[in-house]
Write an enzyme that holds these catalytic residues in place. Sequence first.
Site, mmCIF file in Angstrom:
data_model
loop_
_atom_site.group_PDB
_atom_site.id
_atom_site.type_symbol
_atom_site.label_atom_id
_atom_site.label_comp_id
_atom_site.label_asym_id
_atom_site.label_seq_id
_atom_site.Cartn_x
_atom_site.Cartn_y
_atom_site.Cartn_z
ATOM 1 N N ASP A 199 0.503 -1.455 0.156
ATOM 2 C CA ASP A 199 0.018 -0.197 0.075
ATOM 3 C C ASP A 199 0.599 1.396 0.282
ATOM 4 O OD1 ASP A 199 1.250 -0.490 2.663
ATOM 5 O OD2 ASP A 199 -0.628 0.081 3.482
ATOM 6 N N GLU A 200 2.174 0.581 -0.494
ATOM 7 C CA GLU A 200 2.807 2.650 0.122
ATOM 8 C C GLU A 200 4.305 1.781 -1.354
ATOM 9 O OE1 GLU A 200 5.136 3.500 3.476
ATOM 10 O OE2 GLU A 200 4.604 1.549 3.962
#
Length: 390
Positions: free
Chosen positions: A105-106
């Site tokens: 997610d990053e």
Amino acid sequence: MSIRRVMHVDLDAFFVSVEQAVRPEFKDKPVIVGGKPERRGVVAAASYEARKFGIHSGMPLITAKHLCPQAIFIEGNHQLYREYSEKFMLILSDFSPFLEPMGLDEAYLEVTGFESLHGSIAQMASKIRRRITAELGINASIGIANSKVAAKIATEQAKPNGQCEVPAGEEASFLAPLDIAVMPGIGKKTEQHLKSLGIDTLGKLAALPASFLKSCLGTYAPYLSNAAMGIDNRPVEMPSEAKSISRETTFETDTRNQTFLEAKLSYLSEKITATLRKRGKQTRVVQIKIRFADFTTLTRQKHLGQPASGNREIFQTALSLMNGILDSDRQAVRLLGVGISDFCGPEKQLEIDPAKARLEKLDASLDKIRQKYGFSSVQTGRTYRLKDMF
């Protein structure tokens, strides 16, 4: 010469946001991903509505239930999260080829000199956030700075659903008033130790003499001293191919059930071999990992006579290793894992055993179905038994 610009992009409350995107009835409600609260487990993710009650990742589910009885508890869907992550990374790759994923997610983007394409880096960040929201139905926060560490901290300041740009040359003044807890790499123990010495902000950390900081933190001190001023020369690095693939699972209750363990091992083996074939690789080493109820952990591995990528070959090898451990220790099992490593390309063969050829075709067919309809859309007989064991 262009001033360096690094962007850090983070999807807000990722697991929960994905669940809310596919299940609109969960919008604006306290949602917790991790499983049923009466089972052993911890919070994997909590919506911002749930966080208002003091719930956070890593908290025991039963504690979360006490804090917020009305919360919606759901199982995680990691296949779905990986699909969303792949789409997320594809969106980012449209803006810069210099992309470093940091989990699902990053990611970091090197965007130095990209102003001419988007008007400004801030406008570029806005475009990225709009695309993520439009295409995925979830929000992202973005930090922009001259280094990875400053960009990541800027992202935290921008959450939720915002963006924060640190002007070049103002990194130290931006970081100075912030609590030392925001610095990546400062854990709870280090935070407590520094605060006991009166060092509670990054500005105070940056002002410490190098010799004193080294006496407190050892060899990690020079990096933290520089990072506290926003100095971080680490490049944005494209990921290299992983040298191993593994899957493991912790059971809700410890078990001695051989049928269950074999079924779970088969499922884990199918997952890693599907990934292996997707990469167009074969493996030479299979490893098994077992953790017992008393937290004793044992691992065993075997070098294969011939490289393999098939479900059956990997599973049978893993099963032999598992049984070798269980035959000597019949404690209840808490965790089971299987892994593969030492990869190579597919071997060219002039003659292929007909039985092996049929199995390869079967694996290829399973892969195609699962890629289109999801991994659980088709199962082997052994893994199908898991449905009746919960």
